[in-house]
Design a protein around this motif. Structure first.
Motif, mmCIF file in Angstrom:
data_model
loop_
_atom_site.group_PDB
_atom_site.id
_atom_site.type_symbol
_atom_site.label_atom_id
_atom_site.label_comp_id
_atom_site.label_asym_id
_atom_site.label_seq_id
_atom_site.Cartn_x
_atom_site.Cartn_y
_atom_site.Cartn_z
ATOM 1 N N ILE A 113 12.032 -15.855 5.335
ATOM 2 C CA ILE A 113 11.480 -14.922 4.345
ATOM 3 C C ILE A 113 10.564 -15.679 3.381
ATOM 4 O O ILE A 113 9.439 -15.256 3.109
ATOM 5 N N GLY A 114 11.042 -16.801 2.879
ATOM 6 C CA GLY A 114 10.230 -17.608 1.968
ATOM 7 C C GLY A 114 8.953 -18.098 2.627
ATOM 8 O O GLY A 114 7.874 -18.105 2.018
ATOM 9 N N LEU A 115 9.045 -18.496 3.891
ATOM 10 C CA LEU A 115 7.874 -18.945 4.633
ATOM 11 C C LEU A 115 6.872 -17.801 4.817
ATOM 12 O O LEU A 115 5.660 -17.996 4.684
ATOM 13 N N SER A 116 7.370 -16.602 5.080
ATOM 14 C CA SER A 116 6.494 -15.433 5.221
ATOM 15 C C SER A 116 5.733 -15.158 3.927
ATOM 16 O O SER A 116 4.531 -14.885 3.943
ATOM 17 N N ILE A 117 6.431 -15.240 2.812
ATOM 18 C CA ILE A 117 5.795 -15.020 1.507
ATOM 19 C C ILE A 117 4.733 -16.095 1.267
ATOM 20 O O ILE A 117 3.608 -15.798 0.869
ATOM 21 N N ARG A 118 5.081 -17.352 1.529
ATOM 22 C CA ARG A 118 4.146 -18.450 1.320
ATOM 23 C C ARG A 118 2.882 -18.279 2.176
ATOM 24 O O ARG A 118 1.768 -18.414 1.686
ATOM 25 N N VAL A 119 3.047 -17.981 3.446
ATOM 26 C CA VAL A 119 1.891 -17.850 4.337
ATOM 27 C C VAL A 119 1.022 -16.664 3.923
ATOM 28 O O VAL A 119 -0.208 -16.763 3.899
ATOM 29 N N ARG A 120 1.636 -15.563 3.551
ATOM 30 C CA ARG A 120 0.854 -14.399 3.103
ATOM 31 C C ARG A 120 0.002 -14.769 1.887
ATOM 32 O O ARG A 120 -1.182 -14.423 1.817
ATOM 33 N N LEU A 121 0.582 -15.474 0.934
ATOM 34 C CA LEU A 121 -0.163 -15.847 -0.265
ATOM 35 C C LEU A 121 -1.193 -16.940 0.024
ATOM 36 O O LEU A 121 -2.297 -16.908 -0.527
ATOM 37 N N LEU A 122 -0.873 -17.877 0.915
ATOM 38 C CA LEU A 122 -1.846 -18.902 1.298
ATOM 39 C C LEU A 122 -3.082 -18.275 1.936
ATOM 40 O O LEU A 122 -4.208 -18.703 1.695
ATOM 41 N N ARG A 123 -2.868 -17.259 2.738
ATOM 42 C CA ARG A 123 -3.976 -16.591 3.423
ATOM 43 C C ARG A 123 -4.763 -15.655 2.508
ATOM 44 O O ARG A 123 -5.897 -15.323 2.808
ATOM 45 N N SER A 124 -4.153 -15.219 1.420
ATOM 46 C CA SER A 124 -4.771 -14.196 0.571
ATOM 47 C C SER A 124 -5.381 -14.708 -0.724
ATOM 48 O O SER A 124 -6.338 -14.122 -1.216
ATOM 49 N N LEU A 125 -4.816 -15.746 -1.288
ATOM 50 C CA LEU A 125 -5.262 -16.219 -2.598
ATOM 51 C C LEU A 125 -6.278 -17.350 -2.473
ATOM 52 O O LEU A 125 -6.231 -18.123 -1.515
ATOM 53 N N PRO A 126 -7.156 -17.475 -3.465
ATOM 54 C CA PRO A 126 -8.064 -18.633 -3.480
ATOM 55 C C PRO A 126 -7.261 -19.930 -3.565
ATOM 56 O O PRO A 126 -6.131 -19.947 -4.058
ATOM 57 N N GLN A 127 -7.849 -21.007 -3.114
ATOM 58 C CA GLN A 127 -7.150 -22.293 -3.056
ATOM 59 C C GLN A 127 -6.758 -22.844 -4.414
ATOM 60 O O GLN A 127 -5.902 -23.715 -4.499
ATOM 61 N N ARG A 128 -7.354 -22.343 -5.472
ATOM 62 C CA ARG A 128 -7.032 -22.879 -6.806
ATOM 63 C C ARG A 128 -5.607 -22.545 -7.240
ATOM 64 O O ARG A 128 -5.059 -23.153 -8.148
ATOM 65 N N PHE A 129 -4.966 -21.580 -6.578
ATOM 66 C CA PHE A 129 -3.609 -21.175 -6.951
ATOM 67 C C PHE A 129 -2.566 -22.101 -6.341
ATOM 68 O O PHE A 129 -2.631 -22.445 -5.166
ATOM 69 N N LYS A 130 -1.601 -22.477 -7.152
ATOM 70 C CA LYS A 130 -0.440 -23.259 -6.719
ATOM 71 C C LYS A 130 0.737 -22.298 -6.727
ATOM 72 O O LYS A 130 1.041 -21.688 -7.747
ATOM 73 N N VAL A 131 1.368 -22.130 -5.590
ATOM 74 C CA VAL A 131 2.454 -21.161 -5.459
ATOM 75 C C VAL A 131 3.770 -21.885 -5.201
ATOM 76 O O VAL A 131 3.865 -22.724 -4.318
ATOM 77 N N ASP A 132 4.778 -21.558 -6.002
ATOM 78 C CA ASP A 132 6.144 -22.040 -5.781
ATOM 79 C C ASP A 132 6.979 -20.847 -5.320
ATOM 80 O O ASP A 132 6.930 -19.782 -5.943
ATOM 81 N N ILE A 133 7.715 -21.031 -4.248
ATOM 82 C CA ILE A 133 8.598 -19.983 -3.726
ATOM 83 C C ILE A 133 10.023 -20.443 -3.990
ATOM 84 O O ILE A 133 10.396 -21.566 -3.630
ATOM 85 N N LYS A 134 10.823 -19.580 -4.601
ATOM 86 C CA LYS A 134 12.202 -19.950 -4.937
ATOM 87 C C LYS A 134 13.161 -18.796 -4.649
ATOM 88 O O LYS A 134 12.800 -17.632 -4.751
ATOM 89 N N VAL A 135 14.379 -19.172 -4.343
ATOM 90 C CA VAL A 135 15.455 -18.193 -4.181
ATOM 91 C C VAL A 135 16.000 -17.904 -5.575
ATOM 92 O O VAL A 135 16.142 -18.815 -6.403
ATOM 93 N N LYS A 136 16.302 -16.647 -5.852
ATOM 94 C CA LYS A 136 16.855 -16.282 -7.159
ATOM 95 C C LYS A 136 18.133 -17.094 -7.402
ATOM 96 O O LYS A 136 19.001 -17.173 -6.529
ATOM 97 N N PRO A 137 18.228 -17.713 -8.572
ATOM 98 C CA PRO A 137 19.419 -18.528 -8.867
ATOM 99 C C PRO A 137 20.727 -17.754 -8.644
ATOM 100 O O PRO A 137 20.874 -16.621 -9.091
ATOM 101 N N GLY A 138 21.635 -18.383 -7.909
ATOM 102 C CA GLY A 138 22.946 -17.792 -7.640
ATOM 103 C C GLY A 138 22.979 -16.794 -6.503
ATOM 104 O O GLY A 138 24.028 -16.234 -6.208
ATOM 105 N N SER A 139 21.843 -16.572 -5.815
ATOM 106 C CA SER A 139 21.810 -15.543 -4.772
ATOM 107 C C SER A 139 22.019 -16.085 -3.360
ATOM 108 O O SER A 139 22.149 -15.309 -2.420
ATOM 109 N N HIS A 140 22.064 -17.408 -3.204
ATOM 110 C CA HIS A 140 22.252 -17.990 -1.868
ATOM 111 C C HIS A 140 23.110 -19.239 -1.959
ATOM 112 O O HIS A 140 22.992 -20.017 -2.902
ATOM 113 N N GLN A 141 23.958 -19.432 -0.967
ATOM 114 C CA GLN A 141 24.876 -20.568 -0.994
ATOM 115 C C GLN A 141 24.168 -21.914 -0.833
ATOM 116 O O GLN A 141 24.700 -22.938 -1.227
ATOM 117 N N SER A 142 22.960 -21.928 -0.277
ATOM 118 C CA SER A 142 22.200 -23.172 -0.097
ATOM 119 C C SER A 142 20.914 -23.138 -0.919
ATOM 120 O O SER A 142 19.867 -23.592 -0.477
#
Length: 182
Positions: A113-142
């Motif tokens: 899911i995180g990879l899908s979000i990252r690739v969608r934004l990489l393909r859509s946004l200008p290169q000047r954007f730095k994107v961090d993808i994170k899991v909501k704190p406490g929502s996943h065991q890893s």
């Protein structure tokens, strides 16, 4: 990809109304964004300054990505992504953090899911954007390991070289940009 189902009965949420991002002069059933018919008082921005982007625009880009486990449902319908989970760094407006919430704490598809979000934004946004993808704190065991993996350029590049992962990723992204409310 494993055929194991991590959440056989997900809760489905109603998608929010989409904001129309088309320009005011776009005709509803036209093939072209600009039919060349403008009024005298339209004010076009001719500055060289890069155009900003907001939370809603980022959300529009990712809301309709299909869930890798439940392909007939979007990340928005499963409440995996929402506009409030998208933030901008006040000091650096070109730095975006997208937080997502897996449907279950042991979700094996969270990396995907995180990879899908990252690739969608990489393909859509200008290169000047730095994107961090994170899991909501406490929502996943890893949570820590997932966050590290999703923001490691080498790991992301390696994942995108895997033909099997790339095929599933393309299927998830094939619905991106298409909403029921259009």
């Amino acid at each position: 990809m494993s055929s194991e189902i991590f959440n056989p009965n997900p809760t489905i949420f109603a998608p929010s109304k989409t904001k129309k991002s088309a320009h005011a002069y776009a005709k509803p059933h036209s093939l072209w964004l600009d039919d060349g018919e403008h009024t005298e008082d339209e004010d076009f921005d001719q500055s060289d300054e890069p155009e900003g982007i907001d939370q809603e625009e980022i959300f529009e880009l990712i809301r309709s990505i299909s869930d890798p486990e439940h392909r007939s449902m979007t990340l928005e319908q499963l409440a995996v992504v929402s506009a409030p989970q998208i933030t901008f760094d006040p000091k650096y407006p070109d730095r975006i953090t997208v937080e997502f919430t897996p449907t279950v704490p042991h979700c094996g598809m969270s990396t995907f899911i995180g990879l899908s979000i990252r690739v969608r934004l990489l393909r859509s946004l200008p290169q000047r954007f730095k994107v961090d993808i994170k899991v909501k704190p406490g929502s996943h065991q890893s949570e820590h390991a997932l966050n590290k993996q999703l923001n490691d350029k080498e790991r992301v590049a390696a994942a995108l070289e895997n033909p099997a992962l790339l095929e599933v990723l393309e299927q998830c992204l094939s619905t991106a940009g298409h909403t029921e409310h259009e």
